[in-house]
Scaffold this motif. Structure first.
Motif, PDB file in Angstrom:
ATOM      1  N   ALA A  90      -8.202   0.224   4.909  1.00  0.00           N
ATOM      2  CA  ALA A  90      -8.603  -0.409   3.654  1.00  0.00           C
ATOM      3  C   ALA A  90      -7.833  -1.717   3.411  1.00  0.00           C
ATOM      4  N   THR A  91      -6.699  -1.888   4.075  1.00  0.00           N
ATOM      5  CA  THR A  91      -5.926  -3.122   3.900  1.00  0.00           C
ATOM      6  C   THR A  91      -6.484  -4.274   4.721  1.00  0.00           C
ATOM      7  N   TYR A 116      -9.740  -6.307   5.161  1.00  0.00           N
ATOM      8  CA  TYR A 116     -11.036  -6.547   4.528  1.00  0.00           C
ATOM      9  C   TYR A 116     -12.144  -6.636   5.585  1.00  0.00           C
ATOM     10  N   GLU A 123       0.830  -1.203   0.000  1.00  0.00           N
ATOM     11  CA  GLU A 123       0.000   0.000   0.000  1.00  0.00           C
ATOM     12  C   GLU A 123       0.866   1.255   0.000  1.00  0.00           C
ATOM     13  N   SER A 144      -8.086  -4.394  -4.485  1.00  0.00           N
ATOM     14  CA  SER A 144      -9.352  -3.838  -3.999  1.00  0.00           C
ATOM     15  C   SER A 144     -10.423  -3.772  -5.076  1.00  0.00           C
ATOM     16  N   THR A 177      -6.124  -5.583  -0.295  1.00  0.00           N
ATOM     17  CA  THR A 177      -6.663  -5.806   1.040  1.00  0.00           C
ATOM     18  C   THR A 177      -6.418  -7.241   1.475  1.00  0.00           C
TER      19      THR A 177
END
Length: 327
Positions: free
Chosen positions: A318-319, A321, A95, A226, A102
Protein backbone atom coordinates in the motif's frame (compact mmCIF):
# COMPACT_ATOMS: atom_id res chain seq x y z
CA UNK A 1 19.84 8.61 -14.53
CA UNK A 2 17.07 9.07 -17.08
CA UNK A 3 13.56 10.37 -17.07
CA UNK A 4 10.66 8.01 -17.62
CA UNK A 5 9.47 7.96 -21.21
CA UNK A 6 5.89 9.18 -20.74
CA UNK A 7 5.25 12.11 -23.08
CA UNK A 8 4.46 15.50 -21.56
CA UNK A 9 3.09 18.49 -23.44
CA UNK A 10 5.64 21.21 -24.25
CA UNK A 11 5.48 24.42 -22.22
CA UNK A 12 3.73 26.38 -24.95
CA UNK A 13 0.90 23.87 -25.11
CA UNK A 14 0.79 23.57 -21.34
CA UNK A 15 0.41 27.33 -20.93
CA UNK A 16 -2.32 27.33 -23.57
CA UNK A 17 -4.14 24.75 -21.51
CA UNK A 18 -3.67 26.92 -18.46
CA UNK A 19 -5.38 29.86 -20.14
CA UNK A 20 -7.96 27.72 -21.89
CA UNK A 21 -9.16 24.42 -20.50
CA UNK A 22 -7.88 24.90 -16.96
CA UNK A 23 -9.31 28.41 -16.77
CA UNK A 24 -12.72 27.05 -17.61
CA UNK A 25 -12.83 24.95 -14.47
CA UNK A 26 -12.12 25.49 -10.80
CA UNK A 27 -8.52 24.99 -9.80
CA UNK A 28 -7.82 22.20 -7.32
CA UNK A 29 -5.99 23.68 -4.35
CA UNK A 30 -3.20 21.58 -2.83
CA UNK A 31 -0.93 22.47 0.09
CA UNK A 32 2.35 20.58 -0.10
CA UNK A 33 4.87 20.58 2.73
CA UNK A 34 8.54 20.55 1.67
CA UNK A 35 11.95 21.05 3.27
CA UNK A 36 13.32 24.56 3.08
CA UNK A 37 16.35 25.21 0.85
CA UNK A 38 19.00 24.11 0.33
CA UNK A 39 17.46 20.68 -0.15
CA UNK A 40 16.35 18.40 -2.94
CA UNK A 41 12.73 18.80 -1.87
CA UNK A 42 13.02 22.56 -2.47
CA UNK A 43 14.53 22.10 -5.95
CA UNK A 44 11.47 21.81 -8.19
CA UNK A 45 8.78 23.83 -6.33
CA UNK A 46 10.13 27.24 -7.44
CA UNK A 47 10.28 25.95 -11.03
CA UNK A 48 6.66 24.80 -10.84
CA UNK A 49 5.60 28.17 -9.46
CA UNK A 50 7.65 30.32 -11.84
CA UNK A 51 6.66 28.40 -14.98
CA UNK A 52 3.04 27.77 -14.03
CA UNK A 53 3.25 24.00 -14.38
CA UNK A 54 0.61 23.58 -11.68
CA UNK A 55 -2.01 25.87 -13.23
CA UNK A 56 -1.35 24.25 -16.61
CA UNK A 57 -2.91 21.13 -15.13
CA UNK A 58 -5.72 22.69 -13.14
CA UNK A 59 -3.86 22.85 -9.83
CA UNK A 60 -3.25 25.72 -7.45
CA UNK A 61 -0.31 24.48 -5.39
CA UNK A 62 0.94 26.20 -2.25
CA UNK A 63 4.35 24.99 -1.11
CA UNK A 64 4.93 25.29 2.63
CA UNK A 65 8.54 25.08 3.81
CA UNK A 66 9.37 23.32 7.07
CA UNK A 67 12.43 21.96 8.87
CA UNK A 68 12.85 18.16 8.61
CA UNK A 69 11.49 17.55 12.12
CA UNK A 70 8.48 19.81 11.58
CA UNK A 71 7.91 18.25 8.15
CA UNK A 72 7.71 14.75 9.62
CA UNK A 73 5.45 15.80 12.48
CA UNK A 74 3.01 17.78 10.35
CA UNK A 75 2.82 15.26 7.53
CA UNK A 76 2.46 12.23 9.79
CA UNK A 77 -0.24 13.97 11.83
CA UNK A 78 -2.24 14.70 8.68
CA UNK A 79 -1.93 18.47 9.02
CA UNK A 80 -0.52 18.26 5.49
CA UNK A 81 -1.97 15.57 3.27
CA UNK A 82 0.78 15.80 0.65
CA UNK A 83 4.53 15.90 1.18
CA UNK A 84 7.08 16.89 -1.45
CA UNK A 85 10.21 15.94 0.50
CA UNK A 86 9.16 12.35 1.09
CA UNK A 87 12.18 10.12 1.65
CA UNK A 88 11.17 6.59 0.69
CA UNK A 89 12.45 4.95 3.88
CA UNK A 90 10.61 7.57 5.93
CA UNK A 91 7.34 6.63 4.22
CA UNK A 92 7.96 3.01 5.16
CA UNK A 93 8.78 3.98 8.74
CA UNK A 94 5.65 6.12 8.98
CA UNK A 95 3.50 3.11 8.10
CA UNK A 96 5.08 1.14 10.95
CA UNK A 97 3.94 3.97 13.23
CA UNK A 98 0.36 3.80 12.01
CA UNK A 99 0.38 6.44 9.27
CA UNK A 100 -1.46 5.33 6.13
CA UNK A 101 0.46 7.03 3.34
CA UNK A 102 1.71 6.06 -0.10
CA UNK A 103 4.76 7.02 -2.17
CA UNK A 104 3.16 8.51 -5.30
CA UNK A 105 6.18 9.07 -7.49
CA UNK A 106 9.92 9.40 -7.31
CA UNK A 107 11.75 12.69 -7.87
CA UNK A 108 15.38 11.96 -7.06
CA UNK A 109 17.48 8.83 -6.90
CA UNK A 110 19.91 8.36 -4.04
CA UNK A 111 23.37 9.85 -4.13
CA UNK A 112 25.59 10.54 -1.17
CA UNK A 113 29.24 11.17 -0.39
CA UNK A 114 31.82 11.04 2.36
CA UNK A 115 34.30 13.89 2.06
CA UNK A 116 37.55 14.71 3.80
CA UNK A 117 40.61 16.94 3.68
CA UNK A 118 42.74 14.65 5.88
CA UNK A 119 45.73 12.86 4.36
CA UNK A 120 45.23 9.86 6.64
CA UNK A 121 41.72 9.19 5.28
CA UNK A 122 41.94 7.68 1.82
CA UNK A 123 39.20 5.02 2.06
CA UNK A 124 36.23 4.12 4.22
CA UNK A 125 38.39 1.63 6.12
CA UNK A 126 40.56 4.54 7.29
CA UNK A 127 37.61 5.93 9.27
CA UNK A 128 37.95 3.18 11.89
CA UNK A 129 38.91 4.85 15.16
CA UNK A 130 38.13 8.32 13.80
CA UNK A 131 35.14 10.67 13.88
CA UNK A 132 32.54 11.23 11.16
CA UNK A 133 30.16 14.19 11.13
CA UNK A 134 26.72 13.33 9.76
CA UNK A 135 23.03 14.05 10.04
CA UNK A 136 22.44 10.60 11.50
CA UNK A 137 18.64 10.89 11.56
CA UNK A 138 18.36 11.26 7.79
CA UNK A 139 17.60 8.50 5.33
CA UNK A 140 20.65 9.51 3.30
CA UNK A 141 22.79 8.51 6.28
CA UNK A 142 20.87 5.24 6.63
CA UNK A 143 21.64 4.36 3.02
CA UNK A 144 25.29 5.25 3.68
CA UNK A 145 25.28 2.85 6.64
CA UNK A 146 24.32 0.04 4.27
CA UNK A 147 26.96 1.01 1.72
CA UNK A 148 29.60 1.13 4.46
CA UNK A 149 28.65 -2.36 5.57
CA UNK A 150 29.01 -3.62 2.00
CA UNK A 151 32.58 -2.32 2.02
CA UNK A 152 33.31 -4.01 5.33
CA UNK A 153 33.37 -0.92 7.55
CA UNK A 154 32.00 -1.52 11.04
CA UNK A 155 30.44 1.83 11.94
CA UNK A 156 30.67 0.77 15.57
CA UNK A 157 34.36 1.60 15.23
CA UNK A 158 33.56 5.12 14.02
CA UNK A 159 32.55 7.99 16.30
CA UNK A 160 29.49 9.59 14.67
CA UNK A 161 29.04 13.29 15.41
CA UNK A 162 25.39 14.09 14.82
CA UNK A 163 24.58 17.53 13.48
CA UNK A 164 21.76 19.22 11.58
CA UNK A 165 21.98 19.07 7.80
CA UNK A 166 22.88 22.78 7.33
CA UNK A 167 25.89 22.33 9.62
CA UNK A 168 27.61 19.64 7.55
CA UNK A 169 29.44 22.02 5.21
CA UNK A 170 30.71 23.97 8.21
CA UNK A 171 32.27 20.85 9.68
CA UNK A 172 34.32 20.36 6.54
CA UNK A 173 35.32 24.00 6.17
CA UNK A 174 36.47 24.16 9.80
CA UNK A 175 38.14 20.71 9.65
CA UNK A 176 36.24 19.66 12.77
CA UNK A 177 35.98 15.97 11.88
CA UNK A 178 38.06 13.41 10.01
CA UNK A 179 35.29 13.11 7.40
CA UNK A 180 31.73 14.29 6.75
CA UNK A 181 28.82 12.43 5.16
CA UNK A 182 26.59 14.64 3.00
CA UNK A 183 24.78 14.86 -0.35
CA UNK A 184 23.55 17.35 -2.91
CA UNK A 185 23.18 20.29 -3.18
CA UNK A 186 25.64 20.68 -0.28
CA UNK A 187 28.36 18.65 -2.04
CA UNK A 188 28.57 20.90 -5.10
CA UNK A 189 28.54 24.03 -2.96
CA UNK A 190 31.27 22.66 -0.72
CA UNK A 191 33.62 21.54 -3.48
CA UNK A 192 33.25 24.93 -5.16
CA UNK A 193 34.32 26.65 -1.93
CA UNK A 194 37.17 24.30 -1.03
CA UNK A 195 39.14 22.63 -3.84
CA UNK A 196 41.06 20.55 -1.28
CA UNK A 197 37.97 18.48 -0.44
CA UNK A 198 38.20 14.86 -1.62
CA UNK A 199 35.35 12.40 -1.97
CA UNK A 200 35.92 8.84 -0.73
CA UNK A 201 34.77 6.16 -3.17
CA UNK A 202 31.52 4.58 -1.92
CA UNK A 203 31.15 2.34 -4.99
CA UNK A 204 27.45 3.22 -5.10
CA UNK A 205 26.61 2.19 -8.66
CA UNK A 206 28.29 -1.21 -8.76
CA UNK A 207 27.20 -2.10 -5.22
CA UNK A 208 23.58 -1.23 -5.89
CA UNK A 209 23.39 -2.87 -9.32
CA UNK A 210 24.83 -6.06 -7.84
CA UNK A 211 22.23 -5.98 -5.08
CA UNK A 212 19.15 -4.75 -6.94
CA UNK A 213 19.83 -5.46 -10.60
CA UNK A 214 19.03 -1.85 -11.48
CA UNK A 215 20.96 1.45 -11.63
CA UNK A 216 18.08 3.41 -10.05
CA UNK A 217 17.84 3.91 -6.28
CA UNK A 218 14.47 5.56 -5.50
CA UNK A 219 15.14 7.96 -2.69
CA UNK A 220 13.01 11.10 -2.44
CA UNK A 221 9.67 11.94 -3.99
CA UNK A 222 6.08 12.97 -3.37
CA UNK A 223 3.89 11.06 -0.91
CA UNK A 224 0.33 11.55 0.28
CA UNK A 225 -2.07 10.19 2.84
CA UNK A 226 -4.01 7.27 1.43
CA UNK A 227 -7.46 8.73 2.09
CA UNK A 228 -6.51 11.91 0.21
CA UNK A 229 -5.25 9.83 -2.72
CA UNK A 230 -8.49 7.85 -2.87
CA UNK A 231 -10.52 11.06 -2.88
CA UNK A 232 -8.35 12.89 -5.45
CA UNK A 233 -7.18 10.51 -8.20
CA UNK A 234 -7.30 13.20 -10.91
CA UNK A 235 -5.25 15.58 -8.76
CA UNK A 236 -2.63 12.87 -8.32
CA UNK A 237 -2.29 12.53 -12.11
CA UNK A 238 -2.09 16.31 -12.52
CA UNK A 239 0.49 16.57 -9.73
CA UNK A 240 2.71 14.03 -11.46
CA UNK A 241 2.42 15.89 -14.76
CA UNK A 242 3.36 19.20 -13.11
CA UNK A 243 6.47 17.74 -11.47
CA UNK A 244 7.40 15.82 -14.61
CA UNK A 245 7.27 18.93 -16.77
CA UNK A 246 9.23 20.90 -14.19
CA UNK A 247 11.95 18.24 -14.17
CA UNK A 248 12.23 18.12 -17.95
CA UNK A 249 12.26 21.92 -18.23
CA UNK A 250 14.96 22.14 -15.55
CA UNK A 251 17.13 19.59 -17.35
CA UNK A 252 16.75 21.43 -20.65
CA UNK A 253 17.38 24.91 -19.18
CA UNK A 254 20.04 24.51 -16.48
CA UNK A 255 21.16 28.14 -16.29
CA UNK A 256 17.69 29.65 -16.14
CA UNK A 257 16.51 26.95 -13.76
CA UNK A 258 19.50 27.52 -11.48
CA UNK A 259 18.66 31.22 -11.18
CA UNK A 260 15.05 30.42 -10.28
CA UNK A 261 16.03 27.81 -7.70
CA UNK A 262 18.63 30.11 -6.11
CA UNK A 263 16.04 32.88 -5.75
CA UNK A 264 16.44 36.63 -5.64
CA UNK A 265 19.18 36.50 -3.02
CA UNK A 266 21.20 33.83 -4.81
CA UNK A 267 24.78 34.88 -5.60
CA UNK A 268 26.44 34.27 -8.94
CA UNK A 269 28.48 31.44 -7.39
CA UNK A 270 25.38 29.73 -5.98
CA UNK A 271 23.62 29.96 -9.36
CA UNK A 272 26.69 28.55 -11.10
CA UNK A 273 26.83 25.68 -8.61
CA UNK A 274 23.17 24.81 -9.20
CA UNK A 275 23.63 24.94 -12.97
CA UNK A 276 26.61 22.58 -12.75
CA UNK A 277 24.62 20.23 -10.55
CA UNK A 278 21.70 20.15 -13.01
CA UNK A 279 24.06 19.33 -15.87
CA UNK A 280 25.67 16.52 -13.86
CA UNK A 281 22.61 14.39 -13.22
CA UNK A 282 24.72 11.48 -11.99
CA UNK A 283 24.92 13.35 -8.68
CA UNK A 284 21.60 15.17 -8.72
CA UNK A 285 19.72 12.00 -9.61
CA UNK A 286 16.66 13.73 -11.02
CA UNK A 287 14.45 10.81 -12.04
CA UNK A 288 10.69 11.42 -12.03
CA UNK A 289 8.80 8.14 -12.29
CA UNK A 290 5.60 6.68 -10.89
CA UNK A 291 6.22 4.53 -7.83
CA UNK A 292 4.63 1.53 -9.52
CA UNK A 293 7.17 1.79 -12.36
CA UNK A 294 9.95 1.46 -9.78
CA UNK A 295 8.30 -1.18 -7.63
CA UNK A 296 11.19 -3.64 -7.79
CA UNK A 297 13.74 -0.99 -6.82
CA UNK A 298 11.52 0.36 -4.02
CA UNK A 299 11.22 -3.10 -2.49
CA UNK A 300 15.02 -3.42 -2.58
CA UNK A 301 15.33 -0.10 -0.73
CA UNK A 302 12.90 -1.47 1.85
CA UNK A 303 15.11 -4.55 2.09
CA UNK A 304 18.04 -2.28 2.90
CA UNK A 305 15.98 -0.52 5.56
CA UNK A 306 15.01 -3.73 7.32
CA UNK A 307 18.50 -5.16 6.94
CA UNK A 308 20.12 -2.30 8.86
CA UNK A 309 17.32 -2.20 11.43
CA UNK A 310 15.94 1.19 10.38
CA UNK A 311 12.59 -0.33 9.41
CA UNK A 312 11.04 -2.67 12.00
CA UNK A 313 9.26 -4.62 9.26
CA UNK A 314 8.88 -4.66 5.49
CA UNK A 315 6.39 -1.94 4.44
CA UNK A 316 3.22 -3.09 2.73
CA UNK A 317 2.41 -2.79 -0.95
CA UNK A 318 0.00 0.00 0.00
CA UNK A 319 3.01 2.32 0.41
CA UNK A 320 3.78 1.97 -3.32
CA UNK A 321 1.15 3.90 -5.28
CA UNK A 322 -0.28 1.87 -8.12
CA UNK A 323 1.44 -1.36 -7.10
CA UNK A 324 -1.95 -3.04 -6.94
CA UNK A 325 -2.96 -1.76 -10.38
CA UNK A 326 -5.15 0.98 -8.95
CA UNK A 327 -3.36 3.88 -10.63
Amino acid sequence: MTFCSRSIAPLSLAMALATGGAAAQDMTEISIVVFGPPSLGAFLPPIIEAQGFDTAHGLDITFEERTPDAYAAQFNSGEFQVGGSAALLTVGLAEARGVKATYLFNLFDFWGAVVTTRDDVQSLADLAGKDLAAATGTTNYQMFRWLAEQQGLDLGEVTAINTATPGLVGYVMADRAAAVQLWEPAFTSLTAQNPDVRSIDLDIVETWESFAGSPSIPYLGVAAHSDWVEANPEAVEALYAAYKEAAEWTSANPDEAAAIIAGRDGSDSVIANYAELIRNNDRLGLNVQWASDMGTEIRKVYEVGTGIGYLPQTPSEATIYGAGGDK
